[in-house]
Design an enzyme around this catalytic site. Sequence first.
Site, PDB file in Angstrom:
ATOM      1  N   LYS A  22      32.442  31.160  27.899  1.00  0.00           N
ATOM      2  CA  LYS A  22      33.601  30.596  27.575  1.00  0.00           C
ATOM      3  C   LYS A  22      33.941  31.089  26.457  1.00  0.00           C
ATOM      4  CE  LYS A  22      33.270  26.394  25.445  1.00  0.00           C
ATOM      5  NZ  LYS A  22      33.941  26.467  23.973  1.00  0.00           N
ATOM      6  N   ARG A  92      41.837  23.580  21.154  1.00  0.00           N
ATOM      7  CA  ARG A  92      42.027  24.331  19.565  1.00  0.00           C
ATOM      8  C   ARG A  92      41.842  25.818  19.887  1.00  0.00           C
ATOM      9  NH1 ARG A  92      40.352  22.808  15.925  1.00  0.00           N
ATOM     10  NH2 ARG A  92      39.726  24.864  14.890  1.00  0.00           N
ATOM     11  N   CYS A 116      38.767  17.894  15.667  1.00  0.00           N
ATOM     12  CA  CYS A 116      38.132  17.526  16.889  1.00  0.00           C
ATOM     13  C   CYS A 116      36.868  16.651  16.487  1.00  0.00           C
ATOM     14  CB  CYS A 116      37.870  18.510  17.592  1.00  0.00           C
ATOM     15  SG  CYS A 116      36.307  19.480  17.056  1.00  0.00           S
ATOM     16  N   VAL A 123      42.029  26.077   9.834  1.00  0.00           N
ATOM     17  CA  VAL A 123      42.482  27.373  10.301  1.00  0.00           C
ATOM     18  C   VAL A 123      43.014  28.069   8.755  1.00  0.00           C
ATOM     19  CG1 VAL A 123      42.612  27.088  12.589  1.00  0.00           C
ATOM     20  CG2 VAL A 123      44.637  26.609  11.242  1.00  0.00           C
ATOM     21  N   ASP A 124      42.621  27.779   7.797  1.00  0.00           N
ATOM     22  CA  ASP A 124      43.055  28.414   6.633  1.00  0.00           C
ATOM     23  C   ASP A 124      42.892  29.797   6.455  1.00  0.00           C
ATOM     24  OD1 ASP A 124      40.454  26.721   6.039  1.00  0.00           O
ATOM     25  OD2 ASP A 124      40.426  28.304   4.504  1.00  0.00           O
ATOM     26  N   ASP A 304      25.929  26.040  18.443  1.00  0.00           N
ATOM     27  CA  ASP A 304      26.246  25.363  19.767  1.00  0.00           C
ATOM     28  C   ASP A 304      24.768  25.096  20.561  1.00  0.00           C
ATOM     29  OD1 ASP A 304      29.283  27.310  20.389  1.00  0.00           O
ATOM     30  OD2 ASP A 304      28.859  25.484  18.910  1.00  0.00           O
ATOM     31  N   ILE A 326      26.777  24.403   9.872  1.00  0.00           N
ATOM     32  CA  ILE A 326      28.296  24.868  10.164  1.00  0.00           C
ATOM     33  C   ILE A 326      29.266  23.744  10.257  1.00  0.00           C
ATOM     34  CG2 ILE A 326      29.523  26.073  11.846  1.00  0.00           C
ATOM     35  CD1 ILE A 326      27.001  27.831  10.808  1.00  0.00           C
TER      36      ILE A 326
HETATM   37  C1  EPZ Z   1      33.744  29.021  17.286  1.00  0.00           C
HETATM   38  O1  EPZ Z   1      34.562  27.892  16.755  1.00  0.00           O
HETATM   39  C2  EPZ Z   1      33.178  28.562  18.720  1.00  0.00           C
HETATM   40  N1  EPZ Z   1      34.443  28.079  19.552  1.00  0.00           N
HETATM   41  C3  EPZ Z   1      32.271  27.043  18.631  1.00  0.00           C
HETATM   42  O2  EPZ Z   1      32.102  26.641  19.986  1.00  0.00           O
HETATM   43  C4  EPZ Z   1      31.295  27.368  17.917  1.00  0.00           C
HETATM   44  O3  EPZ Z   1      30.623  26.090  17.581  1.00  0.00           O
HETATM   45  C5  EPZ Z   1      31.645  28.033  16.458  1.00  0.00           C
HETATM   46  O4  EPZ Z   1      32.438  29.036  16.638  1.00  0.00           O
HETATM   47  C6  EPZ Z   1      30.694  28.361  15.464  1.00  0.00           C
HETATM   48  O5  EPZ Z   1      29.870  29.293  16.000  1.00  0.00           O
HETATM   49  C7  EPZ Z   1      34.929  29.399  20.146  1.00  0.00           C
HETATM   50  O6  EPZ Z   1      34.677  30.489  20.009  1.00  0.00           O
HETATM   51  C8  EPZ Z   1      36.247  28.942  20.954  1.00  0.00           C
HETATM   52  P1  EPZ Z   1      34.221  28.699  12.983  1.00  0.00           P
HETATM   53  P2  EPZ Z   1      35.391  28.306  15.559  1.00  0.00           P
HETATM   54  O7  EPZ Z   1      35.582  28.935  12.693  1.00  0.00           O
HETATM   55  O8  EPZ Z   1      35.790  29.673  15.497  1.00  0.00           O
HETATM   56  C9  EPZ Z   1      35.138  26.315   8.924  1.00  0.00           C
HETATM   57  C10 EPZ Z   1      31.503  25.401  21.473  1.00  0.00           C
HETATM   58  O9  EPZ Z   1      30.843  24.167  21.741  1.00  0.00           O
HETATM   59  N2  EPZ Z   1      36.218  27.243   8.849  1.00  0.00           N
HETATM   60  O10 EPZ Z   1      33.166  29.621  13.034  1.00  0.00           O
HETATM   61  O11 EPZ Z   1      36.398  27.109  15.581  1.00  0.00           O
HETATM   62  C11 EPZ Z   1      34.665  25.449  10.083  1.00  0.00           C
HETATM   63  O12 EPZ Z   1      35.255  24.355   9.684  1.00  0.00           O
HETATM   64  C12 EPZ Z   1      32.289  25.389  20.332  1.00  0.00           C
HETATM   65  O13 EPZ Z   1      31.733  26.222  22.625  1.00  0.00           O
HETATM   66  C13 EPZ Z   1      37.217  26.929   7.837  1.00  0.00           C
HETATM   67  O14 EPZ Z   1      36.786  26.183   7.029  1.00  0.00           O
HETATM   68  O15 EPZ Z   1      34.340  27.991  14.402  1.00  0.00           O
HETATM   69  C14 EPZ Z   1      33.366  25.487  10.510  1.00  0.00           C
HETATM   70  O16 EPZ Z   1      32.955  24.511   9.405  1.00  0.00           O
HETATM   71  C15 EPZ Z   1      32.325  24.417  19.256  1.00  0.00           C
HETATM   72  N3  EPZ Z   1      38.533  27.713   7.783  1.00  0.00           N
HETATM   73  C16 EPZ Z   1      32.890  26.963   9.825  1.00  0.00           C
HETATM   74  O17 EPZ Z   1      34.012  27.266   9.102  1.00  0.00           O
HETATM   75  C17 EPZ Z   1      38.763  28.331   9.093  1.00  0.00           C
HETATM   76  O18 EPZ Z   1      39.985  28.985   8.533  1.00  0.00           O
HETATM   77  C18 EPZ Z   1      32.718  27.735  10.965  1.00  0.00           C
HETATM   78  O19 EPZ Z   1      33.777  27.699  12.012  1.00  0.00           O
HETATM   79  C19 EPZ Z   1      37.832  28.439   9.918  1.00  0.00           C
HETATM   80  C20 EPZ Z   1      36.785  27.953   9.884  1.00  0.00           C
END
Ligand code: EPZ
Length: 417
Positions: A22, A92, A116, A123-124, A304, A326
């Site tokens: 996915k 998202r 969520c 998404v900063d 995950d 995370i």
């Molecule tokens: C991806 O989410 C996955 N989703 C998530 O899978 C997965 O848990 C996550 O990566 C971590 O591996 C997809 O790929 C569609 P991140 P993502 O940006 O990209 C912070 C599932 O169950 N952050 O790597 O949204 C954030 O808050 C889903 O399949 C910022 O602060 O996760 C988090 O604490 C759930 N600012 C950390 O970084 C930003 O601009 C990692 O988030 C971006 C992220």
Amino acid sequence: MDKLRVRKSLGLKGEIRISGAKNAALPLVCAGLLTSDKLILENVPVLKDISTLALLLGGMGAKVDFANNRMEIDAGSVNSYEAPYDLVKTMRASVMVLGPLVARFGEAKVSLPGGCAIGARPVDQHIKGLELMGAEITIEHGYIKARAKRLKGARIVMDMVTVTGTENLLMAAVLADGVTTLENSAREPEVTDLADCLVKMGAKIEGIGTDTLVVTGVERLHGATHAVIADRIEAGTYAIAAAITQGDLTLTHARPDTMGAIIDKLIQAGCTIDSGDNWLKVAMSRRPTSVDIKTQPYPLFPTDMQAQFMALNTIADGSAVCAETIFENRYMHVPELCRMGANIAVDGNLALVKGVDTLYGATVMATDLRASASLVLAGLVANGDTMVERVYHLDRGYEGMEVKLSRVGADVIRIKD
Ligand code: EPZ
């Protein structure tokens, strides 16, 4: 809303075919926006999130055909650059149309995804990177509005490892004018899969698989055909099903080379593992041993898989500490597992799991897809019926879980509401 009824099913045995990932398919669909040629994706999992994204691209004027795990995306006729709130709020990952839209069309209006269940999920970093590449960005009424004559190459150092942040900026950089360096990039296999597909489309990317991606922008990308990488999290989930039921499962069409940290923990728990290039055999002949877990970016143990491994630890011999580094709120499965008789204490981002001899079936509800999976896994060893509600969470990330589990002997049925 559908429910799953799960009954004790010890000794699962047989083969499960692993679907495409996915979290690779979602950015790959967005990459279809980067060219006016056809992008053909194979091994695409049939999941709600994928259909939602296809709908979103269709709403922008792209032609999207999706049948038999094969998706054709023709973004030659895209005439709208907006991702509306009512779609983004349900999925998202739609925020990943932002980079491709600005890169190819010079403009985008994408709803802020909002938080969520598992966290605020800002998404900063996506925005910061695009601004460094010259995009003018305003946030108005919950929408990200971005404009750029043509993005220009930039040096971007991400403040934390972000998977979709890396993917969004990678897709923006491939059509930018000049060289972009993405430092502190995510190294998840899904990021690598996207980069591999972009290269097939004519992109120039160095450092694939490392934490520094160097992209030399090109004028345009052409079409390609790309098979989505196997889902390492789905495979890990069914590996836990083998471990928790003391069964013996062979996972086919898998990619064990992307599952090192997961396999290492399964071996620590007492599993016997055998594997080839595209298959993984997981057998367990005794009560698992408790295993400490700490979630970290790839190649370390994935967040995950945290909820699923916690289910295994609830019935293990000993105590285990789980550290979720995370996301700030990814223990929603804990109170539900405790209602089934698990002994888990949470303190901040730490959870102490003391193994118990028996779990008891209950009606449980989850609020994210991996939490839902952990409840199904617990139900496989609980005494009595476990009714897992809000199964739409599962359907977002698992292609026919009850079908795949039933085929290897699990007593799991879907109760249509
Ligand atoms: C991806 O989410 C996955 N989703 C998530 O899978 C997965 O848990 C996550 O990566 C971590 O591996 C997809 O790929 C569609 P991140 P993502 O940006 O990209 C912070 C599932 O169950 N952050 O790597 O949204 C954030 O808050 C889903 O399949 C910022 O602060 O996760 C988090 O604490 C759930 N600012 C950390 O970084 C930003 O601009 C990692 O988030 C971006 C992220």
